[in-house]
Design a protein around this motif. Sequence first.
Motif, short mmCIF file in Angstrom:
data_model
loop_
_atom_site.label_atom_id
_atom_site.label_comp_id
_atom_site.label_asym_id
_atom_site.label_seq_id
_atom_site.Cartn_x
_atom_site.Cartn_y
_atom_site.Cartn_z
N HIS A 26 15.82 -17.31 37.21
CA HIS A 26 16.63 -18.15 36.32
C HIS A 26 17.22 -17.27 35.23
O HIS A 26 16.53 -16.44 34.65
CB HIS A 26 15.76 -19.24 35.67
N ARG A 27 18.51 -17.48 34.96
CA ARG A 27 19.18 -16.75 33.87
C ARG A 27 20.04 -17.75 33.09
O ARG A 27 20.63 -18.65 33.67
CB ARG A 27 20.12 -15.68 34.43
N PHE A 28 20.12 -17.53 31.80
CA PHE A 28 21.05 -18.29 30.96
C PHE A 28 22.06 -17.32 30.38
O PHE A 28 21.73 -16.20 30.02
CB PHE A 28 20.31 -19.03 29.84
N ARG A 29 23.31 -17.78 30.31
CA ARG A 29 24.41 -16.98 29.75
C ARG A 29 25.12 -17.83 28.71
O ARG A 29 25.38 -19.01 28.93
CB ARG A 29 25.37 -16.60 30.88
N CYS A 30 25.46 -17.20 27.60
CA CYS A 30 26.21 -17.89 26.55
C CYS A 30 27.68 -17.94 26.97
O CYS A 30 28.30 -16.90 27.22
CB CYS A 30 26.06 -17.18 25.21
N VAL A 31 28.23 -19.13 27.06
CA VAL A 31 29.64 -19.29 27.46
C VAL A 31 30.49 -19.82 26.30
O VAL A 31 31.61 -20.28 26.51
CB VAL A 31 29.77 -20.21 28.70
N THR A 32 29.95 -19.72 25.07
CA THR A 32 30.72 -20.14 23.90
C THR A 32 31.95 -19.25 23.76
O THR A 32 31.87 -18.04 23.92
CB THR A 32 29.85 -20.04 22.63
N CYS A 47 14.29 -14.51 34.93
CA CYS A 47 12.94 -14.98 34.66
C CYS A 47 12.46 -15.88 35.79
O CYS A 47 13.22 -16.74 36.26
CB CYS A 47 12.91 -15.78 33.36
N ALA A 48 11.22 -15.71 36.20
CA ALA A 48 10.64 -16.61 37.21
C ALA A 48 10.41 -17.99 36.60
O ALA A 48 10.51 -19.01 37.29
CB ALA A 48 9.34 -16.03 37.75
N ASP A 49 10.12 -18.04 35.32
CA ASP A 49 9.86 -19.30 34.62
C ASP A 49 11.15 -19.77 33.94
O ASP A 49 11.66 -19.08 33.05
CB ASP A 49 8.76 -19.07 33.58
N GLN A 54 15.20 -20.47 29.11
CA GLN A 54 15.64 -21.43 28.10
C GLN A 54 15.26 -20.97 26.71
O GLN A 54 16.02 -21.15 25.75
CB GLN A 54 15.04 -22.81 28.38
N GLY A 55 14.09 -20.36 26.59
CA GLY A 55 13.67 -19.82 25.30
C GLY A 55 14.65 -18.77 24.79
O GLY A 55 14.92 -18.70 23.58
N TRP A 56 15.19 -17.96 25.71
CA TRP A 56 16.20 -16.98 25.31
C TRP A 56 17.40 -17.70 24.72
O TRP A 56 17.96 -17.27 23.70
CB TRP A 56 16.64 -16.13 26.51
N ALA A 57 17.83 -18.80 25.35
CA ALA A 57 19.00 -19.55 24.86
C ALA A 57 18.76 -20.06 23.44
O ALA A 57 19.65 -19.97 22.58
CB ALA A 57 19.33 -20.71 25.80
N PHE A 70 25.99 -22.99 27.04
CA PHE A 70 25.28 -22.08 27.94
C PHE A 70 25.48 -22.51 29.39
O PHE A 70 25.75 -23.67 29.67
CB PHE A 70 23.78 -22.05 27.62
N ALA A 71 25.33 -21.56 30.29
CA ALA A 71 25.35 -21.83 31.73
C ALA A 71 24.08 -21.22 32.32
O ALA A 71 23.65 -20.15 31.91
CB ALA A 71 26.58 -21.22 32.39
N GLU A 72 23.49 -21.92 33.28
CA GLU A 72 22.31 -21.41 33.96
C GLU A 72 22.70 -20.96 35.36
O GLU A 72 23.47 -21.62 36.05
CB GLU A 72 21.23 -22.48 34.07
#
Length: 86
Positions: A26-32, A47-49, A54-57, A70-72
Amino acid sequence: MTGRRFRFVQWTLRPDTEADAPRTAHRFRCVTLDDRDDECGACSAACADPGEAQGWAFGHWRAHPDHTDFAETVERPWVMWMDGPA
């Protein structure tokens, strides 16, 4: 002439749940967007979790309160499986 024998089989594509399969990531990216309509593009580690990503976001948002979009991306392993005769 050599005789040839062909065996036709049905193949399916399924999630790879074997013990040696790559982990789901799983990855989150800032798309602002900024004033020039460019994405921030900052990205979490894989991240496997999903909660860790999400904590990074949330951490990115705390550092940049105006970055709220954000986009996952979820990367899940799949495998081709021979399912029997066609």
